[in-house]
Scaffold this motif. Structure first.
Motif, PDB file in Angstrom:
ATOM      1  N   VAL A 155       5.711  19.573 -47.734  1.00 13.37           N
ATOM      2  CA  VAL A 155       7.079  19.811 -48.157  1.00 13.37           C
ATOM      3  C   VAL A 155       7.922  20.157 -46.934  1.00 13.37           C
ATOM      4  N   PHE A 156       9.168  19.723 -46.933  1.00 13.23           N
ATOM      5  CA  PHE A 156      10.090  20.184 -45.900  1.00 13.23           C
ATOM      6  C   PHE A 156      11.512  20.182 -46.442  1.00 13.23           C
ATOM      7  N   ALA A 157      12.357  20.999 -45.805  1.00 16.08           N
ATOM      8  CA  ALA A 157      13.752  21.069 -46.226  1.00 16.08           C
ATOM      9  C   ALA A 157      14.475  19.861 -45.653  1.00 16.08           C
ATOM     10  N   ARG A 158      15.108  19.087 -46.537  1.00 14.49           N
ATOM     11  CA  ARG A 158      15.790  17.885 -46.067  1.00 14.49           C
ATOM     12  C   ARG A 158      17.102  18.284 -45.408  1.00 14.49           C
ATOM     13  N   PRO A 159      17.349  17.794 -44.175  1.00 12.80           N
ATOM     14  CA  PRO A 159      18.655  18.042 -43.569  1.00 12.80           C
ATOM     15  C   PRO A 159      19.725  17.260 -44.329  1.00 12.80           C
TER      16      PRO A 159
ATOM     17  N   PHE B  59      17.289  14.296 -30.579  1.00 14.15           N
ATOM     18  CA  PHE B  59      16.416  14.094 -31.730  1.00 14.15           C
ATOM     19  C   PHE B  59      15.676  15.401 -31.984  1.00 14.15           C
ATOM     20  N   CYS B  60      15.372  15.640 -33.227  1.00 18.47           N
ATOM     21  CA  CYS B  60      14.762  16.917 -33.548  1.00 18.47           C
ATOM     22  C   CYS B  60      13.743  16.724 -34.659  1.00 18.47           C
ATOM     23  N   LEU B  61      12.620  17.392 -34.533  1.00 26.07           N
ATOM     24  CA  LEU B  61      11.619  17.332 -35.597  1.00 26.07           C
ATOM     25  C   LEU B  61      11.983  18.336 -36.673  1.00 26.07           C
ATOM     26  N   VAL B  62      11.610  18.065 -37.899  1.00 20.59           N
ATOM     27  CA  VAL B  62      11.782  19.090 -38.927  1.00 20.59           C
ATOM     28  C   VAL B  62      10.427  19.761 -39.159  1.00 20.59           C
TER      29      VAL B  62
ATOM     30  N   SER C 272       7.675  28.177 -50.217  1.00 18.90           N
ATOM     31  CA  SER C 272       8.698  29.228 -50.108  1.00 18.90           C
ATOM     32  C   SER C 272       9.404  29.135 -48.766  1.00 18.90           C
ATOM     33  N   ALA C 273       8.613  28.874 -47.696  1.00 16.10           N
ATOM     34  CA  ALA C 273       9.221  28.786 -46.369  1.00 16.10           C
ATOM     35  C   ALA C 273      10.218  27.639 -46.328  1.00 16.10           C
ATOM     36  N   ALA C 274       9.844  26.497 -46.901  1.00 19.58           N
ATOM     37  CA  ALA C 274      10.748  25.352 -46.883  1.00 19.58           C
ATOM     38  C   ALA C 274      12.007  25.660 -47.686  1.00 19.58           C
ATOM     39  N   TYR C 275      11.826  26.419 -48.774  1.00 18.96           N
ATOM     40  CA  TYR C 275      12.929  26.687 -49.689  1.00 18.96           C
ATOM     41  C   TYR C 275      13.885  27.715 -49.117  1.00 18.96           C
ATOM     42  N   THR C 276      13.310  28.810 -48.560  1.00 24.26           N
ATOM     43  CA  THR C 276      14.173  29.917 -48.146  1.00 24.26           C
ATOM     44  C   THR C 276      14.293  30.053 -46.632  1.00 24.26           C
ATOM     45  N   GLY C 277      13.372  29.440 -45.876  1.00 26.33           N
ATOM     46  CA  GLY C 277      13.338  29.645 -44.431  1.00 26.33           C
ATOM     47  C   GLY C 277      14.615  29.176 -43.748  1.00 26.33           C
ATOM     48  N   ALA C 278      14.925  29.829 -42.593  1.00 26.89           N
ATOM     49  CA  ALA C 278      16.113  29.444 -41.843  1.00 26.89           C
ATOM     50  C   ALA C 278      15.838  28.149 -41.087  1.00 26.89           C
ATOM     51  N   VAL C 279      16.794  27.256 -41.104  1.00 23.35           N
ATOM     52  CA  VAL C 279      16.686  26.010 -40.342  1.00 23.35           C
ATOM     53  C   VAL C 279      17.999  25.804 -39.603  1.00 23.35           C
TER      54      VAL C 279
END
Lengths: 429, 872
Positions: free
Chosen positions: A130-134, A241-244, A255-262
């Motif tokens: 899972v990852f937070a989509r930019p 370029f940046c990795l997610v 939880s990290a993907a959902y609430t973590g700071a990006v």
């Protein structure tokens, strides 16, 4: 045992020109052999199919529609529409030379499109990332022959620029062939002018289509940084370029993907099945999920940025009047009769916008049984595809009974629970 | 019978041709009918003191030829034949040979020595004839000097013939003791001393242990040094030869003796006769060779590690060594530049000075400059020439920073000398020195150019003028122009400083090739070689002029083919010229074929050119064949699929080339051209594949073909497979077992020397390229399962290569690529095999973190392909 000859070459170059010619020939042959080998290694493994899906006049659905513009479709199963694939094969290298509309058409079919999450897959914790989509524009970034081009989902060019990607700028003295290409699946994030790389499709001419997501992410993580593509922009490297950050989809990861700071604005969560290959078009092995906490755009807005009172969908008009989603095979949502089609100046292939009226969507056994559609008009020209089934359903759920983050968490349980869960025994009698 | 043999042997040396022929015929028959008895009677003849020397000697020679031959395969046959001979016959023969060492006839003794060594060369490695050394040594203390002499000579030959590891250290000790005693001043017979000294030369390779023992080494060195002072010239010469051999074999042990050796060599160079003085100089050249190698190894990795440390003998001796060498430069022979075979003390000294400069670099310059300054303007040509030669010889080694200022000062002087000096020898050396300046101090890598806008016109004018001088001077001027052009190799694709002179240079070179006397001093060859280099280094600007050369050179080639009724001498010259012209066309094809626009225009000549090349094959000259073949390969590469139209006519020459075992270079080049054609024609080569594959398989099984051709043949399998894809199916059953057995042979080599390791690695590379091509060729076909049975073996081969740890980088790169190709083509079928293989993972990881980017690239490909195969 006579004395040994001790003459040494005198006033002569050590190598004769004949020897030199021989050596140059051998070098040329060795280089040609390497090129041929390299070509063989790249070629077949990146052979992609450019298909022009031409819907055949499919079997006439047995249903009756009410008069248009308001009509209802009532039918059950998804229609089996056979595609006559015209298998025009394109190597990516050839494809990268395509121009204009042909290029748009080709690239438009190459992105892997996640379905919307309308139910929670099994084994989320074991088999998924899972990852937070930019937030931003999804695009393909292709670097080859000293230049880098990014193309949007519809195939149109977003940027053409020099980059530190392999063969991405003229200034770089690239190892290997200048024609070798790399393709990244990215999201362009406007506010910091950064391409966030969410997947790697080709790298230095080698295809990763047939590799698992697990491998692709590993490769992406180990290869991208070494090119300098993650460095600050410079003359020969216009965009960063940046990795997610990709997490295993256990409770902590989710939880990290959902609430973590990006460093970017989030637009929902993306889930990738670890074992899935990169599959072009819609796939249930990649999923997107959103709620208000992690996305500004949970419910679709109209062109003015307003949430319309009724859910709107875009469907494709087929030869037989069917209105279908972009899925493969497509799901039929309704039907327009010939008279209406002619009267409105519509043609097969048109993407049409409808509102879902009060009748809404009704499901039987988890399948769409009924859609209450109202014709609004043709969709925006820039669109390349109709909506997917999962998108329509997710939007519908978002308006009525959304899938909550807690539902996701709950479906995972604690990892210990997972391990302790007794394996199911299948009775075979 | 015995009587008869004597007569036959004498008849075989008769003046009368018929008698001779008949005798040879009977000898042949005798040999074929009963080999053991034939050899026995020869040995009997040789050892019989009552027989005439002539028949004894010939008997020995025939015996020797029955044991050894030049060609490797014949040699192996003879070895096998001897080993399988009846033991008692062999014992009798050997006894006869040993007995002959005491003969009163010197020729009989000497022939027996050589035959004994040949037998030893066969038997000692098989642990046979263990009593030989003991028997020989028992002779050493016998009284007659001639027996001692023959015995020592035999020991020398034996040491030359067998490798040190087949003789016990105990026996080595005894041999060395006997040999060194024979060299000692206390040996009164100078013939014995001479053969002992020459025997030591051959025995040095056996003396590893003895050279590690201080006392023994001191003793050997003392005796050798004493022998350099012998009143006999031949002994002194042989003793210096030993010193030369010691300097390369035992460089690291020289330290305690180097001062003494310097004194001895300096005295010899100054005072002794030329054959001795030449060996004395050679000692220092050889020390230079050693130190250059060691220092190169130092430079290679920055750890400063080398198996052998550098003792800087040359650097230490420099202040005395350089003056000694400079003095030799003044001892030129009048016409040494016109004499191909000349070798004298001035040449040896100059060559050594060049090596000294390479060894010590900058330090040599200040020691040589005063000599140059003092002599370069002297009226005596010897002094001017010596000074010029000294300058030329130090141009390689010292840093450009040190040399460029000097060259800038000298350049004008040299150009003037080349025009104006009255002496040919001086001009020859001046042109050569200019060539060295351009070779080492001109090029894009150097920061300050010695050739500038200001002087290039003058330089070229002088060189072109000098090309009209006598042949040896003109040849050197061509050489200088060669390096001048080479310096602009990287000038870029558009413009070169040579462009304004291009036409003029080409014209002048063509004029040289037409000179009446161009056959002397290899002038014509030099002119064509320079023309080739000028073409190679040309740019887009001058492409039209290169294009104009094509019909010109073709016309020349045409003329050589039209020439009729030539004497064999003329024919030889004609063939040589054909070789040069084909070589020139090859360079042009490669140049013009490398860019699309020029290739397009140039290809209009392709038909005519091909017709000419095919006619060249009618000649019998290997060199001409080779050059024509190379040119055709280049043409195939440029022509691509269009080359198909030449195939029907060309094919038989291709086959002919592949059958040319004798001139293996021709064979090797033809194999390379098959690869070119495969890539040019792709599957259009299919109709010719049966013939080509048959021939290649024959080549591989032949023990007559030089081994260096075998690796490229394997690579060629890969080229063919890649071109014809799954059509390679029918050759699998032949090619795969050959690859497999070659792979097994090449996987394990223990105790091989560097040459063997290098060859083995090239063999491995060929085998791996074959596998790579075959796997890739089958990729995507429905017949990939045909390769499955071979996969385990391929993986085993990779495993064993990895375990052996002696692959070079090229092999690592190809090997890891094959792992990828296997996975790529066999897909999920290969997954379990790869997972089971012992070392695939370690090998892959090692390659992924290699310093060599080509290896890394291949490894990344392999990793991708494997991950796909395993994830299916």
């Amino acid at each position: 045992m006579a004395p040994h000859d001790l003459r040494r070459p005198f006033k002569r170059p050590a190598i004769s020109d004949q020897q030199r010619r021989r050596e140059i020939s051998l070098q040329r042959q060795a280089q040609n052999r390497r090129d041929a080998q390299q070509h063989a290694r790249c070629l077949a493994s990146t052979l992609l199919y450019l298909q022009f899906p031409q819907a055949e006049p499919a079997s006439e659905p047995e249903l009756e529609l009410e008069s248009v513009p308001e009509f209802q479709a009532e039918f059950g199963t998804e229609l089996e529409v056979e595609f006559e694939a015209s298998p025009r094969e394109f190597d990516i290298r050839q494809a990268s030379k395509l121009k204009g509309s042909q290029a748009r058409k080709w690239f438009a079919g190459q992105l892997m499109l996640p379905e919307w999450m309308i139910d929670v897959p099994d084994q989320l914790a074991q088999d998924w990332y899972v990852f937070a989509r930019p937030a931003g524009k999804r695009c393909f970034v292709v670097s080859t022959n000293g230049t880098t081009v990014s193309r949007l989902r519809n195939g149109s060019i977003l940027n053409r620029f020099p980059s530190a990607l392999p063969n991405g700028a003229r200034a770089r003295d690239a190892s290997g062939s200048a024609q070798s290409y790399s393709i990244l699946d990215c999201i362009f994030h406007e506010s910091d002018q950064t391409y966030y790389v969410i997947d790697m499709v080709c790298w230095r001419g080698y295809s990763l289509y047939d590799c698992t997501a697990e491998f692709r992410f590993f490769w992406l993580n180990s290869k991208l940084a070494e090119t300098g593509a993650c460095d600050q922009p410079s003359y020969y490297h216009r965009y960063r370029f940046c990795l997610v950050q990709v997490y295993n989809c256990d409770q902590a990861g989710l939880s990290a993907a959902y609430t973590g700071a990006v460093p970017y604005v989030k637009d929902g969560l993306i889930f990738y099945n670890k074992h899935a290959h990169y599959q072009t078009g819609n796939t249930p092995l990649a999923l997107v999920w959103k709620d208000e906490n992690c996305s500004q755009y949970v419910i679709d807005t109209d062109s003015k940025g307003q949430i319309p009172s009724q859910q709107q969908v875009v469907l494709e008009l087929q030869d037989n009047g069917n209105l279908t989603t972009s899925d493969d095979p497509p799901v039929v949502f309704g039907f327009l009769d010939e008279g209406f089609v002619q009267k409105s100046g519509l043609h097969p292939g048109n993407l049409l916008r409808f509102a879902i009226s009060e009748g809404g969507l009704s499901f039987v056994d988890g399948k769409l049984a009924r859609a209450d559609l109202k014709y609004l008009g043709k969709s925006n020209r820039a669109r390349a595809f109709a909506d997917s089934y999962s998108k329509v359903v997710f939007q519908h759920m978002a308006r009525h009974s959304p899938l909550q983050f807690d539902d996701l968490l709950a479906s995972i349980g604690s990892s210990i629970d997972q391990e302790d869960k007794p394996s199911e025994v299948e009775m075979v009698g | 019978m015995a009587m008869e043999v004597t007569q036959i042997l004498l008849n075989a040396q008769a003046v009368d041709g018929t008698v001779r022929k008949q005798a040879e015929e009977s000898l042949k028959q005798f040999q074929e009918q009963n080999l053991p008895s034939f050899l026995l009677s020869l040995a009997g003849e040789l050892s019989n003191e009552d027989k005439p020397v002539e028949s004894r000697k010939l008997a020995g020679l025939i015996l020797k030829n029955a044991l050894d031959a030049k060609e490797q395969h014949r040699k192996l046959e003879l070895v096998q034949r001897w080993l399988s001979l009846d033991t008692s016959a062999k014992a009798q023969i050997k006894a006869g040979l040993l007995k002959t060492l005491s003969s009163l006839a010197p020729d009989a003794r000497s022939t027996a020595s050589q035959v004994i060594a040949k037998v030893a060369g066969i038997e000692l490695p098989h642990k046979q004839w263990p009593e030989l050394i003991g028997a020989l040594l028992s002779n050493i203390h016998q009284l007659p000097a001639h027996t001692r002499q023959a015995t020592l000579e035999t020991l020398g030959y034996v040491c030359e013939e067998v490798s040190p590891d087949v003789v016990d250290q105990d026996q080595v000790n005894k041999i060395l003791t006997a040999v060194v005693q024979g060299m000692n001043a206390s040996e009164s017979n100078s013939d014995v001393r001479l053969v002992a000294t020459r025997a030591l030369y051959n025995a040095l390779g056996f003396a590893q242990a003895n050279f590690s023992n201080d006392m023994e080494r001191d003793y050997i060195m003392r005796v050798v040094c004493e022998a350099t002072l012998s009143p006999e010239l031949k002994i002194r010469q042989a003793a210096f030869e030993c010193l030369v051999a010691i300097s390369s074999t035992y460089y690291e042990k020289l330290s305690p003796y180097i001062q003494d050796i310097f004194n001895i060599t300096a005295k010899a160079v100054k005072e002794d006769e030329e054959p001795v003085a030449l060996q004395a100089i050679e000692f220092w050249s050889s020390v230079c060779d050693e130190e250059i190698d060691i220092l190169e190894e130092y430079g290679g990795d920055f750890t400063g590690d080398s198996d052998i440390p550098c003792f800087y003998f040359v650097k230490q001796a420099l202040p005395v060594l350089v003056p000694m060498l400079l003095e030799t430069l003044l001892k030129q022979e009048e016409d040494q530049d016109q004499d191909e075979g000349a070798w004298n003390i001035a040449m040896a000294g100059g060559t050594c000075l060049g090596l000294v400069a390479q060894t010590v670099g900058d330090d040599v310059v200040q020691l040589v400059m005063p000599f140059i300054e003092e002599n370069i303007t002297k009226p005596d040509w010897r002094q001017r020439e010596a000074a010029t030669y000294a300058f030329g010889s130090i141009l390689e080694g010292p840093s450009p920073e040190k040399l460029i200022p000097l060259v800038n000062l000298a350049l004008n002087f040299m150009l003037t000398a080349l025009m104006k000096d009255p002496n040919n020898h001086v001009k020859d050396t001046t042109a050569w020195t200019l060539g060295r300046m351009f070779e080492f101090l001109h090029g894009s890598a150097l920061e300050t150019p010695i050739i500038t806008q200001a002087n290039i016109q003058q330089i070229i004018t002088v060189l072109l003028q000098s090309m009209k001088d006598v042949p040896n001077v003109a040849e050197k001027a061509c050489g200088a122009l060669y390096f001048l052009a080479q310096g602009y190799e990287d000038a870029g694709s558009s413009s070169s400083p040579l462009t304004p002179f291009f036409q003029e240079i080409v014209q002048a070179l063509l004029t040289v090739t037409h000179r009446e006397d161009a056959g002397e001093s290899r002038l014509r060859t030099a002119a064509y070689e320079t023309l080739n280099e000028v073409v190679r280094c040309s740019t887009d600007e001058t492409a039209p002029m290169v294009l104009q050369l094509v019909p010109l050179i073709m016309m020349e080639l045409h003329q050589t083919l039209e020439a009729q009724k030539l004497s064999s001498d003329e024919r030889e010259k004609q063939n040589e010229l054909q070789g040069l012209l084909c070589g020139c066309l090859q360079v042009i094809i490669q140049k013009l074929g490398s860019s699309e626009p020029t290739k397009y225009v140039f290809m209009q000549y392709a038909d005519q050119m091909m017709a000419l090349f095919l006619r060249v094959f009618a000649s019998r000259s290997a060199t001409a064949h080779e050059e024509a073949m190379l040119a055709i390969g280049a043409l195939a590469y440029a022509a691509g699929t269009d080359f198909a139209k030449y195939m029907s006519e060309f094919y038989r020459y291709l086959e002919m080339g592949l059958q040319n075992f004798e001139d293996y270079q021709v064979c090797a080049i033809t194999v390379g051209v098959v690869g070119d054609i495969c890539r040019a024609l792709e599957d259009k080569i299919l109709p010719y594949c049966d013939g080509v594959m048959t021939q290649l398989l024959k080549d591989l099984s032949s023990n007559q073909l030089h081994r260096s051709v075998k690796p490229p043949i394997f690579s060629c399998f890969g080229d063919i497979a890649l071109a014809i894809g799954e059509n390679f199916e029918k050759y699998l059953m032949y090619a795969m077992p050959m690859l497999q057995s070659a792979a097994e042979l090449s996987a394990h080599i223990s105790g091989a020397d560097d040459d063997m390791l290098e060859y083995t690695n090239s063999l491995r590379n060929g085998i791996l390229e074959a596998y790579s091509g075959i796997f890739q060729g089958f990729k995507g076909s429905s017949k990939t399962q045909l390769l499955m049975p071979y996969a385990p073996h391929v993986l085993q081969f990779l495993d064993s290569l990895y375990m052996e740890k002696d692959m070079d980088d090229a092999v690592s790169k190809t090997a890891i690529g094959v792992l990828g190709d296997l996975a790529d083509t066999l897909g999920s079928n290969a997954g379990p095999l790869i997972q089971q293989s012992v070392s695939s993972r370690d090998f892959l990881n090692e390659c992924l973190s290699s310093d060599d980017h080509l290896i890394r690239e291949s490894a990344e490909w392999a990793k991708l392909a494997i991950s796909r195969a395993i994830s299916f």
